[in-house]
Design a protein around this motif. Structure first.
Motif, PDB file in Angstrom:
ATOM      1  N   SER A  75      47.794  33.257 -46.158  1.00  0.00           N
ATOM      2  CA  SER A  75      48.565  32.183 -46.798  1.00  0.00           C
ATOM      3  C   SER A  75      49.668  32.728 -47.694  1.00  0.00           C
ATOM      4  O   SER A  75      50.462  31.964 -48.230  1.00  0.00           O
TER       5      SER A  75
ATOM      6  N   ALA B 101      63.724  36.677 -44.602  1.00  0.00           N
ATOM      7  CA  ALA B 101      62.360  36.725 -45.146  1.00  0.00           C
ATOM      8  C   ALA B 101      61.918  35.288 -45.368  1.00  0.00           C
ATOM      9  O   ALA B 101      62.654  34.505 -45.966  1.00  0.00           O
ATOM     10  N   SER B 102      60.745  34.933 -44.857  1.00  0.00           N
ATOM     11  CA  SER B 102      60.243  33.571 -45.092  1.00  0.00           C
ATOM     12  C   SER B 102      58.727  33.587 -45.150  1.00  0.00           C
ATOM     13  O   SER B 102      58.079  34.403 -44.500  1.00  0.00           O
TER      14      SER B 102
ATOM     15  N   ASN C 201      55.288  32.203 -44.101  1.00  0.00           N
ATOM     16  CA  ASN C 201      54.730  31.450 -42.972  1.00  0.00           C
ATOM     17  C   ASN C 201      53.227  31.623 -42.959  1.00  0.00           C
ATOM     18  O   ASN C 201      52.735  32.750 -43.035  1.00  0.00           O
TER      19      ASN C 201
ATOM     20  N   ARG D 194      53.296  29.428 -37.266  1.00  0.00           N
ATOM     21  CA  ARG D 194      54.215  28.310 -37.028  1.00  0.00           C
ATOM     22  C   ARG D 194      55.587  28.727 -37.541  1.00  0.00           C
ATOM     23  O   ARG D 194      55.746  29.088 -38.702  1.00  0.00           O
TER      24      ARG D 194
ATOM     25  N   GLN E 169      63.768  26.141 -40.158  1.00  0.00           N
ATOM     26  CA  GLN E 169      63.487  27.422 -40.815  1.00  0.00           C
ATOM     27  C   GLN E 169      64.239  28.521 -40.062  1.00  0.00           C
ATOM     28  O   GLN E 169      64.293  28.518 -38.826  1.00  0.00           O
TER      29      GLN E 169
ATOM     30  N   LEU F  37      63.548  31.595 -39.529  1.00  0.00           N
ATOM     31  CA  LEU F  37      62.723  32.399 -38.619  1.00  0.00           C
ATOM     32  C   LEU F  37      62.616  31.714 -37.254  1.00  0.00           C
ATOM     33  O   LEU F  37      62.676  32.370 -36.205  1.00  0.00           O
TER      34      LEU F  37
ATOM     35  N   ALA G  93      62.203  34.643 -50.332  1.00  0.00           N
ATOM     36  CA  ALA G  93      61.550  34.111 -49.125  1.00  0.00           C
ATOM     37  C   ALA G  93      61.251  32.621 -49.258  1.00  0.00           C
ATOM     38  O   ALA G  93      61.130  31.919 -48.260  1.00  0.00           O
TER      39      ALA G  93
ATOM     40  N   SER H 227      63.286  30.625 -50.950  1.00  0.00           N
ATOM     41  CA  SER H 227      64.572  29.972 -51.230  1.00  0.00           C
ATOM     42  C   SER H 227      65.345  29.772 -49.937  1.00  0.00           C
ATOM     43  O   SER H 227      65.163  30.511 -48.977  1.00  0.00           O
ATOM     44  N   LYS H 228      66.215  28.788 -49.965  1.00  0.00           N
ATOM     45  CA  LYS H 228      67.097  28.573 -48.812  1.00  0.00           C
ATOM     46  C   LYS H 228      68.313  29.477 -48.978  1.00  0.00           C
ATOM     47  O   LYS H 228      69.337  29.082 -49.535  1.00  0.00           O
TER      48      LYS H 228
ATOM     49  N   ILE I 132      47.819  32.467 -51.546  1.00  0.00           N
ATOM     50  CA  ILE I 132      48.505  31.354 -52.225  1.00  0.00           C
ATOM     51  C   ILE I 132      48.028  30.045 -51.603  1.00  0.00           C
ATOM     52  O   ILE I 132      48.059  29.890 -50.377  1.00  0.00           O
TER      53      ILE I 132
ATOM     54  N   ASP J  60      52.434  28.165 -55.420  1.00  0.00           N
ATOM     55  CA  ASP J  60      53.302  27.644 -54.363  1.00  0.00           C
ATOM     56  C   ASP J  60      54.386  26.754 -54.980  1.00  0.00           C
ATOM     57  O   ASP J  60      55.571  26.829 -54.628  1.00  0.00           O
TER      58      ASP J  60
ATOM     59  N   LEU K 235      58.407  27.404 -54.800  1.00  0.00           N
ATOM     60  CA  LEU K 235      59.306  26.460 -54.123  1.00  0.00           C
ATOM     61  C   LEU K 235      60.136  25.664 -55.121  1.00  0.00           C
ATOM     62  O   LEU K 235      61.296  25.336 -54.859  1.00  0.00           O
TER      63      LEU K 235
HETATM   64  C1  LIG Z   1      53.364  30.181 -50.085  1.00  0.00           C
HETATM   65  C2  LIG Z   1      54.329  29.517 -49.154  1.00  0.00           C
HETATM   66  C3  LIG Z   1      53.959  29.257 -47.845  1.00  0.00           C
HETATM   67  C4  LIG Z   1      54.841  28.656 -46.955  1.00  0.00           C
HETATM   68  N1  LIG Z   1      54.451  28.447 -45.673  1.00  0.00           N
HETATM   69  C5  LIG Z   1      55.322  27.914 -44.786  1.00  0.00           C
HETATM   70  C6  LIG Z   1      54.951  27.738 -43.412  1.00  0.00           C
HETATM   71  O1  LIG Z   1      53.834  28.050 -43.002  1.00  0.00           O
HETATM   72  N2  LIG Z   1      55.872  27.213 -42.560  1.00  0.00           N
HETATM   73  C7  LIG Z   1      57.122  26.851 -42.992  1.00  0.00           C
HETATM   74  O2  LIG Z   1      57.933  26.380 -42.188  1.00  0.00           O
HETATM   75  N3  LIG Z   1      57.502  27.006 -44.281  1.00  0.00           N
HETATM   76  C8  LIG Z   1      56.637  27.529 -45.181  1.00  0.00           C
HETATM   77  N4  LIG Z   1      57.019  27.709 -46.488  1.00  0.00           N
HETATM   78  C9  LIG Z   1      58.373  27.335 -46.907  1.00  0.00           C
HETATM   79  C10 LIG Z   1      59.389  28.390 -46.506  1.00  0.00           C
HETATM   80  O3  LIG Z   1      59.079  29.670 -46.944  1.00  0.00           O
HETATM   81  C11 LIG Z   1      60.701  27.994 -47.086  1.00  0.00           C
HETATM   82  O4  LIG Z   1      61.082  26.807 -46.463  1.00  0.00           O
HETATM   83  C12 LIG Z   1      61.809  28.995 -46.898  1.00  0.00           C
HETATM   84  O5  LIG Z   1      62.921  28.584 -47.604  1.00  0.00           O
HETATM   85  C13 LIG Z   1      62.234  29.143 -45.500  1.00  0.00           C
HETATM   86  O6  LIG Z   1      63.165  30.153 -45.475  1.00  0.00           O
HETATM   87  P1  LIG Z   1      64.456  30.215 -44.562  1.00  0.00           P
HETATM   88  O7  LIG Z   1      65.601  30.250 -45.532  1.00  0.00           O
HETATM   89  O8  LIG Z   1      64.242  31.501 -43.887  1.00  0.00           O
HETATM   90  O9  LIG Z   1      64.503  29.063 -43.640  1.00  0.00           O
HETATM   91  C14 LIG Z   1      56.132  28.287 -47.397  1.00  0.00           C
HETATM   92  C15 LIG Z   1      56.507  28.544 -48.718  1.00  0.00           C
HETATM   93  C16 LIG Z   1      55.626  29.150 -49.596  1.00  0.00           C
HETATM   94  C17 LIG Z   1      56.071  29.425 -51.010  1.00  0.00           C
END
Ligand SMILES: Cc1cc2nc3c(=O)[nH]c(=O)nc-3n(C[C@H](O)[C@H](O)[C@H](O)COP(=O)(O)O)c2cc1C
Length: 447
Positions: free
Chosen positions: A134, A150-151, A153, A166, A171, A173, A203, A205-206, A292, A299, A303
């Motif tokens: 998580s 970096a994201s 997931n 997922r 997103q 990724l 990771a 942040s947008k 997390i 979380d 976010l």
């Molecule tokens: C702990 C945590 C877990 C997350 N898990 C997911 C996830 O499983 N799937 C998802 O789409 N976004 C998830 N997010 C939200 C993304 O990390 C967030 O939308 C991010 O901005 C996406 O990055 P991008 O700029 O690469 O699109 C999670 C955020 C946090 C803080």
């Protein structure tokens, strides 16, 4: 104040200051660990280190960034000015450096590993489909531009080298994966657990898709990110991380993944999601695993802070903004300001509601109200808000877009809970002399 550039240095710092609570009582990673953490988040909200997790090869750290002040400490910024400081950093970029001394490569497994044995099997919510990673940050390179994303997931641990993840557009990724899949190629991914704090924030942040997140995280920590070549995939990974799981996302393969409890306290139901085949697990010899809980304090901080930076940017030109809190959830916020004109709160409400799709409920309070304290905010609404004139209502505006719940996220509302300037003296809050130095425990009779 310099930033803390690794998860380990953050844990060490919290330990030294006595903030980290260590739990050596044995706990079951299936439900009990999360139940304890959830209870702590509802009470003192301390960062936790579980040192005796049944069947786990590693201690488990959780709620590490559950307080905004800890995120500020980790980034070397003042908590009171975290949002404007992050806004000022913007997309500061700093090139990473490739190093050869990499704690994350102290133990390298490229065969014989089992994700159902070598990774702590933490089960979070009642209906979850088993153990999940998580707190994993997926690192990937865009197949054509090479830009690093970096994201966060979630990743379901099926067993052996098999995991499910997922990753959906919008997103980034998911967008990367779509490009890789169109050319029939597996996409190399590295999952970082226990990452540098600045990377944890980037990771969440947008960041614009054109910006490299390693360079952004370096800019935010004002020091180059220390990277090392991964062992089995063409990626660089944070050298000081706790764990890195390397692998490839298979093209044109989907498997049933879920349900998984998510951040609005419901579940994302079973869906056809991607398969990540693991090719290596690398870690520190004494690696600490990070967990997390979606929707928990950590979380929400990760976010909420970037979201509130967006709000700050839009409202700061309109009034003397003192702080922005997000008690409750991140589909809204509370803005405290020192107003000089009774028209300012409405202008601020409109700008904040427009600042982000998710903003649904915004409250503006005077500077003598704590925007992080839900009780104080409700007090301000009860005592200072005028329902007949103090509401901004935007009908039909779209909000949080997830398909299963978006029907209720229609429309936006803003509440002006500031006192009229002409009645400033009437609304001046009384003070209780000496309260700052009093501790009730010193007054109670012994039980
Ligand atoms: C702990 C945590 C877990 C997350 N898990 C997911 C996830 O499983 N799937 C998802 O789409 N976004 C998830 N997010 C939200 C993304 O990390 C967030 O939308 C991010 O901005 C996406 O990055 P991008 O700029 O690469 O699109 C999670 C955020 C946090 C803080």
């Amino acid at each position: 104040m310099p930033a803390l550039t690794s998860f380990r240095s953050l844990i060490d710092s919290l330990e030294r200051s006595g903030t980290l609570r260590s739990i050596s009582r044995p706990v079951d990673p299936r439900h009990e660990l999360i139940a304890v953490m959830r209870a702590v988040q509802k009470a003192g909200n301390e960062p936790l280190l579980f040192t005796a997790v049944a069947g786990s090869p590693s201690p488990v750290a959780t709620n590490i960034l559950g307080r905004r002040e800890v995120l500020a400490l980790a980034l070397g910024l003042e908590p009171q000015t975290l949002l404007p400081s992050l806004l000022a950093l913007g997309l500061a970029q700093l090139d990473p450096m490739i190093v050869s001394d990499a704690p994350v490569h102290e133990v390298v497994q490229t065969s014989g590993f089992d994700v159902a044995r070598d990774i702590p099997q933490v089960v979070h919510s009642e209906r979850d489909a088993g153990a999940y990673i998580s707190a994993g940050i997926c690192i990937a390179r865009h197949p054509t531009t090479g830009i690093v994303n970096a994201s966060w997931n979630r990743i379901q641990l099926a067993g052996g080298d098999h995991t499910r993840v997922r990753m959906m557009p919008p997103q980034h990724l998911g967008q990367y994966q779509r490009v890789a899949e169109e050319s029939g190629e597996p996409m190399p991914v590295a999952v970082v657990i226990g990452a540098p704090p600045a990377l944890m924030l980037s990771a969440a942040s947008k960041i614009p898709i054109e910006a490299d997140e390693y360079r952004t995280a370096g800019g935010w920590q004002r020091e180059p990110l220390r990277l090392v070549r991964a062992k089995t995939v063409p990626l660089d990974v944070p050298a000081d991380a706790e764990f890195v799981i390397e692998g490839h996302v298979l093209p044109h393969v989907r498997e049933a993944e879920g349900p998984f409890g998510e951040f609005t306290d419901g579940y994302v139901e079973v869906g056809p999601n991607h398969v990540l085949k693991v090719s290596a697990i690398t870690r520190r010899r004494d690696a600490i695993y990070h967990v997390i809980l979606a929707g928990g304090s950590e979380d929400t901080v990760l976010l909420g802070v970037p979201l509130m930076v967006d709000v700050w940017k839009k409202v700061a030109p309109l009034a003397d903004i003192r702080d922005i809190g997000f008690p409750g959830h991140i589909f809204g916020c509370v803005i405290s300001l020192a107003k000089t004109d009774d028209l300012q709160p409405k202008a601020v409400l409109e700008a904040a509601l427009a600042a982000h799709l998710w903003m649904k409920l915004v409250v503006v309070v005077d500077a003598d109200v704590d925007p992080h304290d839900p009780q104080d905010v409700l007090w301000a609404i009860h005592t200072r808000h005028r329902p007949d004139t103090g509401i901004v209502r935007i009908e039909n505006a779209a909000g949080f877009p997830r398909a299963d719940v978006r029907a209720v996220h229609r429309g936006k509302i803003g509440l002006d809970a500031t006192a009229p300037l002409a009645m400033k003296e009437t609304f001046r809050r009384r003070r209780f002399l000496g309260i700052e130095t009093i501790s009730p425990e010193d007054y109670f009779d012994p039980v």
